[in-house]
Design a protein around this motif. Structure first.
Motif, PDB file in Angstrom:
ATOM      1  N   PRO A   1       0.795  -1.236   0.000  1.00  0.00           N
ATOM      2  CA  PRO A   1       0.000   0.000   0.000  1.00  0.00           C
ATOM      3  C   PRO A   1       0.825   1.282   0.000  1.00  0.00           C
ATOM      4  CG  PRO A   1      -0.851  -1.562   1.607  1.00  0.00           C
ATOM      5  CD  PRO A   1       0.479  -2.085   1.164  1.00  0.00           C
ATOM      6  N   ALA A   2       2.102   1.175   0.364  1.00  0.00           N
ATOM      7  CA  ALA A   2       2.943   2.371   0.449  1.00  0.00           C
ATOM      8  C   ALA A   2       3.717   2.657  -0.831  1.00  0.00           C
ATOM      9  CB  ALA A   2       3.937   2.221   1.607  1.00  0.00           C
ATOM     10  N   VAL A   3       3.752   1.691  -1.749  1.00  0.00           N
ATOM     11  CA  VAL A   3       4.640   1.815  -2.904  1.00  0.00           C
ATOM     12  C   VAL A   3       4.184   2.893  -3.879  1.00  0.00           C
ATOM     13  CG1 VAL A   3       5.497   0.619  -4.954  1.00  0.00           C
ATOM     14  CG2 VAL A   3       5.554  -0.516  -2.732  1.00  0.00           C
ATOM     15  N   MET A   4       2.945   2.836  -4.358  1.00  0.00           N
ATOM     16  CA  MET A   4       2.509   3.815  -5.361  1.00  0.00           C
ATOM     17  C   MET A   4       2.425   5.237  -4.807  1.00  0.00           C
ATOM     18  SD  MET A   4       2.651   2.234  -8.103  1.00  0.00           S
ATOM     19  CE  MET A   4       2.198   3.674  -9.083  1.00  0.00           C
ATOM     20  N   PRO A   5       1.957   5.441  -3.554  1.00  0.00           N
ATOM     21  CA  PRO A   5       2.028   6.807  -3.018  1.00  0.00           C
ATOM     22  C   PRO A   5       3.453   7.355  -3.010  1.00  0.00           C
ATOM     23  CG  PRO A   5       0.521   5.504  -1.707  1.00  0.00           C
ATOM     24  CD  PRO A   5       1.184   4.549  -2.656  1.00  0.00           C
ATOM     25  N   ALA A   6       4.431   6.497  -2.714  1.00  0.00           N
ATOM     26  CA  ALA A   6       5.826   6.954  -2.716  1.00  0.00           C
ATOM     27  C   ALA A   6       6.271   7.345  -4.114  1.00  0.00           C
ATOM     28  CB  ALA A   6       6.736   5.857  -2.157  1.00  0.00           C
ATOM     29  N   LEU A   7       5.929   6.538  -5.112  1.00  0.00           N
ATOM     30  CA  LEU A   7       6.346   6.843  -6.485  1.00  0.00           C
ATOM     31  C   LEU A   7       5.647   8.083  -7.024  1.00  0.00           C
ATOM     32  CD1 LEU A   7       6.601   3.301  -8.123  1.00  0.00           C
ATOM     33  CD2 LEU A   7       8.449   4.798  -7.340  1.00  0.00           C
ATOM     34  N   VAL A   8       4.362   8.232  -6.716  1.00  0.00           N
ATOM     35  CA  VAL A   8       3.640   9.422  -7.178  1.00  0.00           C
ATOM     36  C   VAL A   8       4.194  10.678  -6.505  1.00  0.00           C
ATOM     37  CG1 VAL A   8       1.399  10.582  -7.214  1.00  0.00           C
ATOM     38  CG2 VAL A   8       1.557   8.150  -7.781  1.00  0.00           C
ATOM     39  N   ALA A   9       4.512  10.573  -5.218  1.00  0.00           N
ATOM     40  CA  ALA A   9       5.106  11.710  -4.518  1.00  0.00           C
ATOM     41  C   ALA A   9       6.449  12.082  -5.145  1.00  0.00           C
ATOM     42  CB  ALA A   9       5.282  11.386  -3.037  1.00  0.00           C
ATOM     43  N   LEU A  10       7.232  11.073  -5.507  1.00  0.00           N
ATOM     44  CA  LEU A  10       8.510  11.341  -6.160  1.00  0.00           C
ATOM     45  C   LEU A  10       8.288  12.028  -7.503  1.00  0.00           C
ATOM     46  CD1 LEU A  10      11.571  11.081  -6.256  1.00  0.00           C
ATOM     47  CD2 LEU A  10      11.278   8.804  -7.251  1.00  0.00           C
ATOM     48  N   GLU A  11       7.296  11.567  -8.253  1.00  0.00           N
ATOM     49  CA  GLU A  11       6.990  12.213  -9.526  1.00  0.00           C
ATOM     50  C   GLU A  11       6.586  13.670  -9.329  1.00  0.00           C
ATOM     51  OE1 GLU A  11       4.037   9.833 -11.553  1.00  0.00           O
ATOM     52  OE2 GLU A  11       5.610   9.065 -12.890  1.00  0.00           O
ATOM     53  N   ASN A  12       5.861  13.953  -8.255  1.00  0.00           N
ATOM     54  CA  ASN A  12       5.481  15.337  -7.997  1.00  0.00           C
ATOM     55  C   ASN A  12       6.718  16.217  -7.820  1.00  0.00           C
ATOM     56  OD1 ASN A  12       2.786  14.630  -8.083  1.00  0.00           O
ATOM     57  ND2 ASN A  12       2.550  14.488  -5.873  1.00  0.00           N
ATOM     58  N   VAL A  13       7.708  15.700  -7.103  1.00  0.00           N
ATOM     59  CA  VAL A  13       8.953  16.436  -6.917  1.00  0.00           C
ATOM     60  C   VAL A  13       9.681  16.599  -8.245  1.00  0.00           C
ATOM     61  CG1 VAL A  13      11.235  16.377  -5.821  1.00  0.00           C
ATOM     62  CG2 VAL A  13       9.207  15.717  -4.515  1.00  0.00           C
ATOM     63  N   VAL A  14       9.807  15.512  -8.981  1.00  0.00           N
ATOM     64  CA  VAL A  14      10.572  15.505 -10.226  1.00  0.00           C
ATOM     65  C   VAL A  14       9.942  16.407 -11.277  1.00  0.00           C
ATOM     66  CG1 VAL A  14      11.197  14.051 -12.198  1.00  0.00           C
ATOM     67  CG2 VAL A  14      11.621  13.249  -9.869  1.00  0.00           C
ATOM     68  N   LEU A  15       8.649  16.246 -11.512  1.00  0.00           N
ATOM     69  CA  LEU A  15       8.000  16.982 -12.597  1.00  0.00           C
ATOM     70  C   LEU A  15       7.804  18.453 -12.242  1.00  0.00           C
ATOM     71  CD1 LEU A  15       5.464  14.262 -13.722  1.00  0.00           C
ATOM     72  CD2 LEU A  15       7.637  14.895 -14.795  1.00  0.00           C
ATOM     73  N   GLY A  16       7.544  18.718 -10.964  1.00  0.00           N
ATOM     74  CA  GLY A  16       7.478  20.118 -10.557  1.00  0.00           C
ATOM     75  C   GLY A  16       8.808  20.815 -10.776  1.00  0.00           C
ATOM     76  N   SER A  17       9.890  20.118 -10.480  1.00  0.00           N
ATOM     77  CA  SER A  17      11.205  20.697 -10.679  1.00  0.00           C
ATOM     78  C   SER A  17      11.544  20.832 -12.159  1.00  0.00           C
ATOM     79  CB  SER A  17      12.270  19.847  -9.992  1.00  0.00           C
ATOM     80  OG  SER A  17      13.541  20.427 -10.134  1.00  0.00           O
ATOM     81  N   ALA A  18      11.108  19.875 -12.972  1.00  0.00           N
ATOM     82  CA  ALA A  18      11.340  19.976 -14.419  1.00  0.00           C
ATOM     83  C   ALA A  18      10.656  21.215 -14.987  1.00  0.00           C
ATOM     84  CB  ALA A  18      10.839  18.714 -15.122  1.00  0.00           C
ATOM     85  N   LEU A  19       9.461  21.503 -14.514  1.00  0.00           N
ATOM     86  CA  LEU A  19       8.781  22.729 -14.930  1.00  0.00           C
ATOM     87  C   LEU A  19       9.525  23.958 -14.432  1.00  0.00           C
ATOM     88  CD1 LEU A  19       5.023  21.798 -14.392  1.00  0.00           C
ATOM     89  CD2 LEU A  19       6.124  22.332 -16.569  1.00  0.00           C
ATOM     90  N   ASP A  20      10.037  23.879 -13.219  1.00  0.00           N
ATOM     91  CA  ASP A  20      10.773  25.002 -12.652  1.00  0.00           C
ATOM     92  C   ASP A  20      12.015  25.318 -13.475  1.00  0.00           C
ATOM     93  OD1 ASP A  20      11.300  27.028 -10.829  1.00  0.00           O
ATOM     94  OD2 ASP A  20      12.382  25.718  -9.446  1.00  0.00           O
ATOM     95  N   LEU A  21      12.653  24.294 -14.015  1.00  0.00           N
ATOM     96  CA  LEU A  21      13.834  24.522 -14.857  1.00  0.00           C
ATOM     97  C   LEU A  21      13.500  25.330 -16.107  1.00  0.00           C
ATOM     98  CD1 LEU A  21      15.742  21.117 -14.747  1.00  0.00           C
ATOM     99  CD2 LEU A  21      16.594  23.329 -13.976  1.00  0.00           C
ATOM    100  N   ALA A  22      12.258  25.223 -16.565  1.00  0.00           N
ATOM    101  CA  ALA A  22      11.846  25.954 -17.767  1.00  0.00           C
ATOM    102  C   ALA A  22      11.401  27.378 -17.451  1.00  0.00           C
ATOM    103  CB  ALA A  22      10.710  25.206 -18.461  1.00  0.00           C
ATOM    104  N   ALA A  23      11.272  27.688 -16.182  1.00  0.00           N
ATOM    105  CA  ALA A  23      10.816  29.016 -15.776  1.00  0.00           C
ATOM    106  C   ALA A  23      11.972  30.009 -15.838  1.00  0.00           C
ATOM    107  CB  ALA A  23      10.256  28.953 -14.360  1.00  0.00           C
ATOM    108  N   PRO A  24      11.670  31.296 -15.911  1.00  0.00           N
ATOM    109  CA  PRO A  24      12.735  32.305 -15.862  1.00  0.00           C
ATOM    110  C   PRO A  24      13.511  32.205 -14.556  1.00  0.00           C
ATOM    111  CG  PRO A  24      10.647  33.291 -16.525  1.00  0.00           C
ATOM    112  CD  PRO A  24      10.336  31.899 -16.071  1.00  0.00           C
TER     113      PRO A  24
END
Length: 205
Positions: A130-153
């Motif tokens: 039960p803990a595996v997918m919440p952990a992976l989705v949380a990691l994706e939130n960090v990763v993809l949010g940061s990827a968007l941040d890299l494209a920001a000014p």
């Protein structure tokens, strides 16, 4: 007239054109792809399973840049960190694709295989199912949010009146260069610290 050396249309060209459109505009349509390739819209449908099929081809194309072999490393947290950094770099190259890909179900077999390996990694480390997918989705939130941040000014805050927000101005000046990279490092480190603590609670080790 001799036959062309390459076919006018194939899945590779459709995918490349769709990605060009997404990089430029943040989205694509099948008629837009057809116009750019100089073919009829119906011809595109002969090669792909509609818009959803093209989205999955885009997902596979972007995910090709992710180093899935990082998930073979041990210990588990080093593997997850290396995968996360590669994942971020792959999506930072195409930030406008993130909203499109993250709001459509994942069906691409090669991408599902990456998730299979990530799930296996965490399961073997001792995380309960039960803990595996919440952990992976949380990691994706960090990763993809940061990827968007890299494209920001680099300067995301434009202060017209420094006297009105003096502490913000001080913090911005102190932040220095590479704000997005340092913010990602902080978020990823905090995430991994939390996962290690959760694993200890799960296993008692």
């Amino acid at each position: 007239m001799g036959r062309p050396h390459k076919p006018l249309l194939d899945r590779e060209r459709i995918t490349a054109t769709a990605l060009e459109l997404v990089d430029e505009r943040g989205d694509f349509s099948v008629p837009q792809i057809a116009r750019r390739l100089g073919v009829q819209t119906g011809s595109v449908y002969h090669h792909v399973d509609g818009r959803d099929g093209i989205v999955e081809l885009l997902r596979e194309r972007v995910a090709e840049a992710i180093d899935v072999t990082a998930l073979d490393a041990r210990p588990w947290d080093a593997a997850l960190e290396a995968w996360a950094r590669s994942y971020r770099a792959a999506f930072a190259a195409h930030p406008r694709a993130i909203p499109l890909l993250m709001t459509n179900p994942v069906r691409a077999p090669r991408v599902l295989e990456q998730y299979e390996r990530a799930v296996t990694l965490l399961g073997e480390a001792g995380f309960p199912a039960p803990a595996v997918m919440p952990a992976l989705v949380a990691l994706e939130n960090v990763v993809l949010g940061s990827a968007l941040d890299l494209a920001a000014p680099e300067a995301m805050w434009e202060v017209a009146d420094a006297a009105a927000t003096p502490r913000l101005v001080e913090a911005l000046e102190a932040a220095g260069d590479h704000r997005a990279d340092r913010a990602f490092d902080l978020a990823l480190e905090g995430f991994l610290v939390h996962l290690r603590e959760r694993l200890t609670a799960y296993t008692g080790a």
